[in-house]
Design a protein around this motif. Structure first.
Motif, PDB file in Angstrom:
ATOM      1  N   ALA A  78       0.829  -1.206   0.000  1.00  0.00           N
ATOM      2  CA  ALA A  78       0.000   0.000   0.000  1.00  0.00           C
ATOM      3  C   ALA A  78       0.864   1.257   0.000  1.00  0.00           C
ATOM      4  O   ALA A  78       0.575   2.234  -0.707  1.00  0.00           O
ATOM      5  N   ASP A  79       1.949   1.251   0.786  1.00  0.00           N
ATOM      6  CA  ASP A  79       2.849   2.404   0.819  1.00  0.00           C
ATOM      7  C   ASP A  79       3.521   2.612  -0.539  1.00  0.00           C
ATOM      8  O   ASP A  79       3.663   3.758  -1.001  1.00  0.00           O
ATOM      9  N   LEU A  80       3.955   1.541  -1.161  1.00  0.00           N
ATOM     10  CA  LEU A  80       4.610   1.646  -2.465  1.00  0.00           C
ATOM     11  C   LEU A  80       3.671   2.249  -3.505  1.00  0.00           C
ATOM     12  O   LEU A  80       4.059   3.127  -4.282  1.00  0.00           O
ATOM     13  N   THR A  81       2.444   1.793  -3.507  1.00  0.00           N
ATOM     14  CA  THR A  81       1.474   2.293  -4.490  1.00  0.00           C
ATOM     15  C   THR A  81       1.153   3.758  -4.254  1.00  0.00           C
ATOM     16  O   THR A  81       1.117   4.564  -5.192  1.00  0.00           O
ATOM     17  N   ARG A  82       0.922   4.109  -2.995  1.00  0.00           N
ATOM     18  CA  ARG A  82       0.521   5.481  -2.670  1.00  0.00           C
ATOM     19  C   ARG A  82       1.665   6.475  -2.821  1.00  0.00           C
ATOM     20  O   ARG A  82       1.482   7.576  -3.365  1.00  0.00           O
ATOM     21  N   GLU A  83       2.864   6.110  -2.365  1.00  0.00           N
ATOM     22  CA  GLU A  83       3.971   7.064  -2.314  1.00  0.00           C
ATOM     23  C   GLU A  83       4.774   7.127  -3.611  1.00  0.00           C
ATOM     24  O   GLU A  83       5.279   8.195  -3.967  1.00  0.00           O
ATOM     25  N   VAL A  84       4.893   6.010  -4.297  1.00  0.00           N
ATOM     26  CA  VAL A  84       5.736   5.990  -5.503  1.00  0.00           C
ATOM     27  C   VAL A  84       4.901   6.055  -6.776  1.00  0.00           C
ATOM     28  O   VAL A  84       5.070   6.960  -7.599  1.00  0.00           O
ATOM     29  N   LEU A  85       3.968   5.108  -6.942  1.00  0.00           N
ATOM     30  CA  LEU A  85       3.219   5.050  -8.200  1.00  0.00           C
ATOM     31  C   LEU A  85       2.301   6.260  -8.378  1.00  0.00           C
ATOM     32  O   LEU A  85       2.223   6.825  -9.475  1.00  0.00           O
ATOM     33  N   MET A  86       1.614   6.662  -7.315  1.00  0.00           N
ATOM     34  CA  MET A  86       0.766   7.855  -7.422  1.00  0.00           C
ATOM     35  C   MET A  86       1.608   9.090  -7.718  1.00  0.00           C
ATOM     36  O   MET A  86       1.206   9.963  -8.488  1.00  0.00           O
ATOM     37  N   GLY A  87       2.776   9.150  -7.114  1.00  0.00           N
ATOM     38  CA  GLY A  87       3.664  10.284  -7.372  1.00  0.00           C
ATOM     39  C   GLY A  87       4.153  10.319  -8.812  1.00  0.00           C
ATOM     40  O   GLY A  87       4.298  11.397  -9.393  1.00  0.00           O
ATOM     41  N   LYS A  88       4.385   9.139  -9.395  1.00  0.00           N
ATOM     42  CA  LYS A  88       4.829   9.098 -10.785  1.00  0.00           C
ATOM     43  C   LYS A  88       3.750   9.626 -11.724  1.00  0.00           C
ATOM     44  O   LYS A  88       4.040  10.387 -12.655  1.00  0.00           O
ATOM     45  N   LEU A  89       2.524   9.245 -11.481  1.00  0.00           N
ATOM     46  CA  LEU A  89       1.434   9.724 -12.334  1.00  0.00           C
ATOM     47  C   LEU A  89       1.177  11.214 -12.123  1.00  0.00           C
ATOM     48  O   LEU A  89       0.908  11.947 -13.082  1.00  0.00           O
ATOM     49  N   SER A  90       1.257  11.659 -10.884  1.00  0.00           N
ATOM     50  CA  SER A  90       1.010  13.078 -10.597  1.00  0.00           C
ATOM     51  C   SER A  90       2.057  13.979 -11.245  1.00  0.00           C
ATOM     52  O   SER A  90       1.751  15.102 -11.664  1.00  0.00           O
ATOM     53  N   VAL A 133       3.891   2.909 -15.281  1.00  0.00           N
ATOM     54  CA  VAL A 133       2.797   2.929 -14.308  1.00  0.00           C
ATOM     55  C   VAL A 133       1.493   3.246 -15.029  1.00  0.00           C
ATOM     56  O   VAL A 133       1.442   4.133 -15.891  1.00  0.00           O
ATOM     57  N   GLN A 134       0.440   2.519 -14.683  1.00  0.00           N
ATOM     58  CA  GLN A 134      -0.861   2.752 -15.299  1.00  0.00           C
ATOM     59  C   GLN A 134      -1.971   2.432 -14.303  1.00  0.00           C
ATOM     60  O   GLN A 134      -1.781   1.679 -13.355  1.00  0.00           O
ATOM     61  N   ARG A 135      -3.143   3.035 -14.545  1.00  0.00           N
ATOM     62  CA  ARG A 135      -4.301   2.750 -13.714  1.00  0.00           C
ATOM     63  C   ARG A 135      -5.005   1.505 -14.246  1.00  0.00           C
ATOM     64  O   ARG A 135      -5.291   1.424 -15.439  1.00  0.00           O
ATOM     65  N   PRO A 136      -5.322   0.558 -13.393  1.00  0.00           N
ATOM     66  CA  PRO A 136      -6.032  -0.630 -13.857  1.00  0.00           C
ATOM     67  C   PRO A 136      -7.491  -0.306 -14.164  1.00  0.00           C
ATOM     68  O   PRO A 136      -8.057   0.641 -13.612  1.00  0.00           O
ATOM     69  N   GLN A 181     -15.311  -0.461  -7.881  1.00  0.00           N
ATOM     70  CA  GLN A 181     -15.116   0.870  -7.315  1.00  0.00           C
ATOM     71  C   GLN A 181     -16.065   1.121  -6.142  1.00  0.00           C
ATOM     72  O   GLN A 181     -15.687   1.715  -5.134  1.00  0.00           O
ATOM     73  N   GLU A 182     -17.295   0.648  -6.270  1.00  0.00           N
ATOM     74  CA  GLU A 182     -18.264   0.852  -5.193  1.00  0.00           C
ATOM     75  C   GLU A 182     -17.871   0.073  -3.941  1.00  0.00           C
ATOM     76  O   GLU A 182     -17.949   0.598  -2.822  1.00  0.00           O
ATOM     77  N   LEU A 183     -17.433  -1.186  -4.124  1.00  0.00           N
ATOM     78  CA  LEU A 183     -17.054  -2.005  -2.973  1.00  0.00           C
ATOM     79  C   LEU A 183     -15.812  -1.453  -2.275  1.00  0.00           C
ATOM     80  O   LEU A 183     -15.705  -1.521  -1.054  1.00  0.00           O
ATOM     81  N   VAL A 184     -14.887  -0.907  -3.047  1.00  0.00           N
ATOM     82  CA  VAL A 184     -13.673  -0.348  -2.451  1.00  0.00           C
ATOM     83  C   VAL A 184     -13.991   0.958  -1.723  1.00  0.00           C
ATOM     84  O   VAL A 184     -13.580   1.168  -0.579  1.00  0.00           O
ATOM     85  N   ALA A 185     -14.734   1.840  -2.377  1.00  0.00           N
ATOM     86  CA  ALA A 185     -15.034   3.148  -1.787  1.00  0.00           C
ATOM     87  C   ALA A 185     -15.918   3.023  -0.550  1.00  0.00           C
ATOM     88  O   ALA A 185     -15.747   3.762   0.426  1.00  0.00           O
ATOM     89  N   SER A 186     -16.887   2.098  -0.566  1.00  0.00           N
ATOM     90  CA  SER A 186     -17.764   1.926   0.587  1.00  0.00           C
ATOM     91  C   SER A 186     -17.020   1.310   1.772  1.00  0.00           C
ATOM     92  O   SER A 186     -17.391   1.530   2.929  1.00  0.00           O
ATOM     93  N   ASP A 187     -15.974   0.539   1.482  1.00  0.00           N
ATOM     94  CA  ASP A 187     -15.156  -0.045   2.552  1.00  0.00           C
ATOM     95  C   ASP A 187     -14.283   1.031   3.197  1.00  0.00           C
ATOM     96  O   ASP A 187     -14.338   1.262   4.398  1.00  0.00           O
ATOM     97  N   ASP A 188     -13.478   1.702   2.383  1.00  0.00           N
ATOM     98  CA  ASP A 188     -12.612   2.788   2.854  1.00  0.00           C
ATOM     99  C   ASP A 188     -12.154   3.568   1.625  1.00  0.00           C
ATOM    100  O   ASP A 188     -11.396   3.045   0.812  1.00  0.00           O
ATOM    101  N   PRO A 189     -12.608   4.813   1.450  1.00  0.00           N
ATOM    102  CA  PRO A 189     -12.213   5.585   0.267  1.00  0.00           C
ATOM    103  C   PRO A 189     -10.702   5.724   0.111  1.00  0.00           C
ATOM    104  O   PRO A 189     -10.214   5.876  -1.017  1.00  0.00           O
ATOM    105  N   ALA A 190      -9.947   5.648   1.207  1.00  0.00           N
ATOM    106  CA  ALA A 190      -8.496   5.765   1.112  1.00  0.00           C
ATOM    107  C   ALA A 190      -7.880   4.600   0.342  1.00  0.00           C
ATOM    108  O   ALA A 190      -6.780   4.723  -0.201  1.00  0.00           O
ATOM    109  N   LEU A 191      -8.599   3.476   0.272  1.00  0.00           N
ATOM    110  CA  LEU A 191      -8.084   2.318  -0.455  1.00  0.00           C
ATOM    111  C   LEU A 191      -8.054   2.546  -1.964  1.00  0.00           C
ATOM    112  O   LEU A 191      -7.372   1.818  -2.686  1.00  0.00           O
ATOM    113  N   LEU A 192      -8.770   3.536  -2.449  1.00  0.00           N
ATOM    114  CA  LEU A 192      -8.756   3.836  -3.879  1.00  0.00           C
ATOM    115  C   LEU A 192      -7.362   4.243  -4.347  1.00  0.00           C
ATOM    116  O   LEU A 192      -7.020   4.072  -5.514  1.00  0.00           O
ATOM    117  N   ALA A 193      -6.559   4.788  -3.436  1.00  0.00           N
ATOM    118  CA  ALA A 193      -5.191   5.158  -3.798  1.00  0.00           C
ATOM    119  C   ALA A 193      -4.392   3.931  -4.202  1.00  0.00           C
ATOM    120  O   ALA A 193      -3.455   4.031  -4.989  1.00  0.00           O
TER     121      ALA A 193
END
Length: 272
Positions: A106-118, A181-184, A191-203
Motif C-alpha cells: 500500500a505504501d509503495l502504491t501510494r507514495e511511488v506510483l501515485m507520485g509518478k502519475l502526478s 505505471v498505469q491505472r487498472p 469501485q463501489e465495494l472499495v469506496a464503501s469499505d474505505d475511500p483511502a483504499l482507492l489510492a
C-alpha cells in the motif's frame, strides 16, 4: 529516529510465499462461501482436497495460510465478487486483499506510483524503488534484518504483484527502467465495494477518493434558510383581507331588493 521506528507498525513480509494468485484466492473464497463463512472449515477443506493443487503438503500449507490471511481482511461482498466475478474483478479483489494485509504494498502504491502519475512521469525506474526502500528502512528495521537474498525476494515479489494487478506494464529495460505505471481498469461494482469499505483504499488503484465535504455543504444550509421566511407570511397576509372584502358587498344587494318588490305590487293592483 528511534521513536518513529518503534511506533511504526511492522511490515508483513510473509507475502513472498504467494504472489497475487487471483485464481487460487477465488478458489478459497468459493470454498469459504460454501462452508457457511467458517474459516476453520475452509482451511480444512482446502488442505484435505489439495484445492490449491500444490506439489507438496508443505507448499500447500504455506499457500493456504498466506492467501487465507489476506482474504480474511475482505468483507463479505468483496469475497463474493472474488469468487464469482470476472477475471478483472478477481484481480482487483485479490489486489485489494494485498493492500489491506501487506502495508508495504500500500505504501509503495501510494507514495511511488501515485507520485509518478502526478508528476506526469509514468516510467518506473530502479532508482525510484531504491529511494523508496531506503526511506522504508528508516522506520522498519525488519527490512534491514533480512538476508540479502530475502530482500531481493521481497522486491521481486512486489514488482510481480504490481504487474499482475495491472498497475505496471512492460518489462524491465537496460536503462534502469522497470515498466510504465498505469491505472487498472475497474468495474463500477469494484469501485463501489472499495469506496464503501474505505475511500483511502482507492489510492491503491491509483484513484483519488471522492470529495464528500463539498456535497454535504450544498445540501445542508440553503433549503432551511429559504423555506421558512417565504411560506408563512404569504399565507397570512393574503387570506384575511380577501375574506372581509367579499363579505361586506354581499349584504347590500339583499337590502336593495326589498323596496323594488313593494313598488311593483301597487301598480299591478291599480291595473286590475
Amino acid at each position: 529516529m528511534t521513536s518513529s521506528a518503534t511506533s511504526a507498525r511492522r511490515y508483513c513480509l510473509s507475502f513472498t510465499a504467494a504472489g497475487l494468485k487471483p485464481e487460487l484466492a477465488a478458489v478459497i473464497a468459493g470454498i469459504y462461501l460454501e462452508a457457511a463463512a467458517n474459516w476453520a472449515l475452509t482451511k480444512a477443506t482446502v488442505l484435505e482436497c489439495n484445492a490449491l493443487q500444490a506439489r507438496s503438503a508443505n507448499t500447500g500449507k504455506r499457500l493456504e495460510l498466506e492467501l487465507r490471511q489476506r482474504l480474511q481482511c475482505l468483507t463479505g461482498p468483496q469475497l463474493q465478487l472474488l469468487a464469482r466475478g470476472t477475471s478483472d474483478e478477481r484481480n482487483a479483489m485479490a489486489w485489494l486483499a494485498v493492500l489491506k494485509r501487506i502495508e508495504i504494498a500500500a505504501d509503495l502504491t501510494r507514495e511511488v506510483l501515485m507520485g509518478k502519475l502526478s508528476s506526469l512521469d509514468p516510467v518506473l525506474r530502479r532508482s525510484d524503488m531504491a529511494a523508496f526502500y531506503e526511506d522504508c528502512e528508516r522506520d522498519h528495521p525488519e527490512l534491514t534484518a533480512l538476508a540479502p537474498s530475502s530482500q531481493q525476494k521481497v522486491r521481486s515479489a512486489l514488482l510481480q504483484m504490481l504487474r499482475d494487478a495491472g498497475l505496471l506494464s512492460g518489462k524491465a529495460g537496460k536503462g534502469g527502467t522497470l515498466g510504465t505505471v498505469q491505472r487498472p481498469l475497474l468495474s463500477p461494482q469494484v469501485q463501489e465495494l472499495v469506496a464503501s469499505d474505505d475511500p483511502a483504499l482507492l489510492a491503491g488503484f491509483l484513484l483519488h477518493a471522492p470529495a464528500k465535504p463539498a456535497k454535504s455543504r450544498k445540501s445542508s444550509n440553503p433549503p432551511e434558510t429559504e423555506s421558512k421566511p417565504v411560506a408563512k407570511p404569504a399565507v397570512r397576509s393574503s387570506a384575511k383581507p380577501k375574506a372581509k372584502a367579499a363579505s361586506k358587498p354581499a349584504a347590500k344587494p339583499k337590502a336593495a331588493a326589498k323596496p323594488a318588490a313593494k313598488k311593483a305590487a301597487p301598480a299591478q293592483r291599480a291595473k286590475a
